[in-house]
Design an enzyme around this catalytic site. Sequence first.
Site, PDB file in Angstrom:
ATOM      1  N   ARG A 153       0.813  -1.215   0.000  1.00 64.76           N
ATOM      2  CA  ARG A 153       0.000   0.000   0.000  1.00 64.76           C
ATOM      3  C   ARG A 153       0.849   1.268   0.000  1.00 64.76           C
ATOM      4  NH1 ARG A 153      -1.860   1.051   4.736  1.00 64.76           N
ATOM      5  NH2 ARG A 153      -2.706  -1.004   5.224  1.00 64.76           N
ATOM      6  N   TYR A 201     -15.894  21.596 -10.823  1.00 64.26           N
ATOM      7  CA  TYR A 201     -16.384  20.286 -11.281  1.00 64.26           C
ATOM      8  C   TYR A 201     -17.480  19.831 -10.310  1.00 64.26           C
ATOM      9  CZ  TYR A 201     -15.978  15.251 -12.344  1.00 64.26           C
ATOM     10  OH  TYR A 201     -16.220  13.948 -12.673  1.00 64.26           O
ATOM     11  N   ASP A 249      -7.387  22.737  -9.088  1.00 60.34           N
ATOM     12  CA  ASP A 249      -7.622  21.632 -10.031  1.00 60.34           C
ATOM     13  C   ASP A 249      -7.056  22.085 -11.381  1.00 60.34           C
ATOM     14  OD1 ASP A 249      -8.596  19.782 -11.871  1.00 60.34           O
ATOM     15  OD2 ASP A 249     -10.455  19.430 -10.759  1.00 60.34           O
ATOM     16  N   LYS A 271      -7.538  11.995 -17.386  1.00 57.90           N
ATOM     17  CA  LYS A 271      -7.736  12.785 -18.616  1.00 57.90           C
ATOM     18  C   LYS A 271      -6.461  12.771 -19.462  1.00 57.90           C
ATOM     19  CE  LYS A 271     -11.454  13.698 -16.282  1.00 57.90           C
ATOM     20  NZ  LYS A 271     -12.560  12.777 -16.324  1.00 57.90           N
TER      21      LYS A 271
HETATM   22  C1  LIG Z   1     -11.948  19.171 -13.915  1.00 57.72           C
HETATM   23  C2  LIG Z   1     -12.065  17.769 -13.399  1.00 57.72           C
HETATM   24  N1  LIG Z   1     -11.477  17.460 -12.236  1.00 57.72           N
HETATM   25  C3  LIG Z   1     -11.564  16.218 -11.731  1.00 57.72           C
HETATM   26  C4  LIG Z   1     -12.248  15.224 -12.377  1.00 57.72           C
HETATM   27  C5  LIG Z   1     -12.374  13.871 -11.737  1.00 57.72           C
HETATM   28  O1  LIG Z   1     -11.599  12.897 -12.304  1.00 57.72           O
HETATM   29  P1  LIG Z   1     -11.944  11.347 -12.159  1.00 57.72           P
HETATM   30  O2  LIG Z   1     -12.976  11.039 -13.177  1.00 57.72           O
HETATM   31  O3  LIG Z   1     -10.648  10.666 -12.364  1.00 57.72           O
HETATM   32  O4  LIG Z   1     -12.459  11.124 -10.758  1.00 57.72           O
HETATM   33  C6  LIG Z   1     -12.869  15.490 -13.594  1.00 57.72           C
HETATM   34  C7  LIG Z   1     -13.586  14.416 -14.331  1.00 57.72           C
HETATM   35  O5  LIG Z   1     -14.308  14.654 -15.286  1.00 57.72           O
HETATM   36  C8  LIG Z   1     -12.787  16.807 -14.119  1.00 57.72           C
HETATM   37  O6  LIG Z   1     -13.409  17.136 -15.272  1.00 57.72           O
END
Ligand SMILES: Cc1ncc(COP(=O)(O)O)c(C=O)c1O
Length: 419
Positions: free
Chosen positions: A84, A138, A210, A235
């Site tokens: 882990r 988000y 983010d 992404k």
């Molecule tokens: C701007 C943004 N941050 C975070 C995430 C979350 O990522 P995950 O799908 O890996 O949880 C997304 C997913 O669409 C996103 O668009």
Amino acid sequence: MAAGPNGARRRIRRSSRGPERGLAEKPDSWAAHAGRRPEWTQNREGTGGIVNPPVWRASTILYPDIASMDAANGLQDETLFYGRKGTPTTWALREALTGLEPGAAGTMLYPSGVAAIAGAILSVVKPGDHILLPDSAYDPTSLFGQGMLKRLNVEAQPYDPLIGAGITQLFRPETALVLLESPGSLTFEVQDVPAIAAAAKAAGIPTLLDNTWAASHFFKGIAAGCDMVVQALTKYVGGHSDLIMGSVSATAAYFPRLRNTAWQLGQCVSGDEAALALRGFRTLPMRMARHQQSALTVAHWLKAHPLVDRVLHPAFPDCPGHEIWKRDFSGSSGLFGVVLNIGSRADAPRFFDQLQQFGIGFSWGGFESIAIPTSPEKIRRLNSFTPSGLSLRLSIGLEDPDDLIADLSAALDRLRSME
Ligand SMILES: Cc1ncc(COP(=O)(O)O)c(C=O)c1O
């Protein structure tokens, strides 16, 4: 040392020496070398090695004897202790990601981008605290504030993403964190990250950005003054729509608590998935260049189309925060929004169902183009977004932009034919 072509012994050099190497190299070179430390890729004698850190699959780590087991320190990072806590495969990915954010002291990995955001927030809040998050965040980030944080007696207050240094007026004695996301999800407002980070720093409040849209490639969040930077590796770093993972990189002041929280929550990723993310990482700069170029081509075509009311893209002068984007970003990625002057959400099947190049689905940042209808007005709490027609989000992949434009052109024709 290895035998060279003339028989001379020569050192095997093409490997990373650590995160500091990223500062001395251009991004493409860094992406090729990051995380390939000799101790993770070469044999014990240093006479041979492989290109990629191997995939370590581990739960149990075996000790030669009880004395060694007793001496093992589970709190020490980057030592084999228990699966882990990671292996050279995950350490290599962490090191590579740390190099993407100059000024970061370290990076932690999480099983998704959402888990990374939650892990970073939980590393700094306690009951009774207040945090600020942009109204354009988000949706699951906002939902974490309205759900779990509320249960923990942490208040999450939305703020206008374009507030800039004015954020100071929202600070309270119990404000424990300012979240940023630039550009914002679905509506793409660009935030004045340096101004917000400086205001928060002056008040002793940490910031969490983010940075997924820019993939820590077109924008450097720690260098802009943030304390922690999240990426949904799902992404652009993954880039191939076959991986869910997240990361948080942090400054020396915030990394120890970030890491302790991740360890206490039991957050970890597998060696197989870390290797997959590292594979994506190697081509990130080239893919980002292509995503940028193709997305701009498609966005400019859409902007000139009579059925298009607005293109929501930071590189366009009418995008809120465009001047800030020009000042702070070195480019734009492949994700943007479009608002049509025709149709509504109810007409989405007519536009989307017969698309040939674009898939319909969540997520973005992969090699393949994706399109979805959006309804930002349903999730915003402060700024009302009033679409004039059907609104959508496009993730432009690596296909030929001419084919993407032809696909969109046919979809717009289908909408027009219902007039
Ligand atoms: C701007 C943004 N941050 C975070 C995430 C979350 O990522 P995950 O799908 O890996 O949880 C997304 C997913 O669409 C996103 O668009």
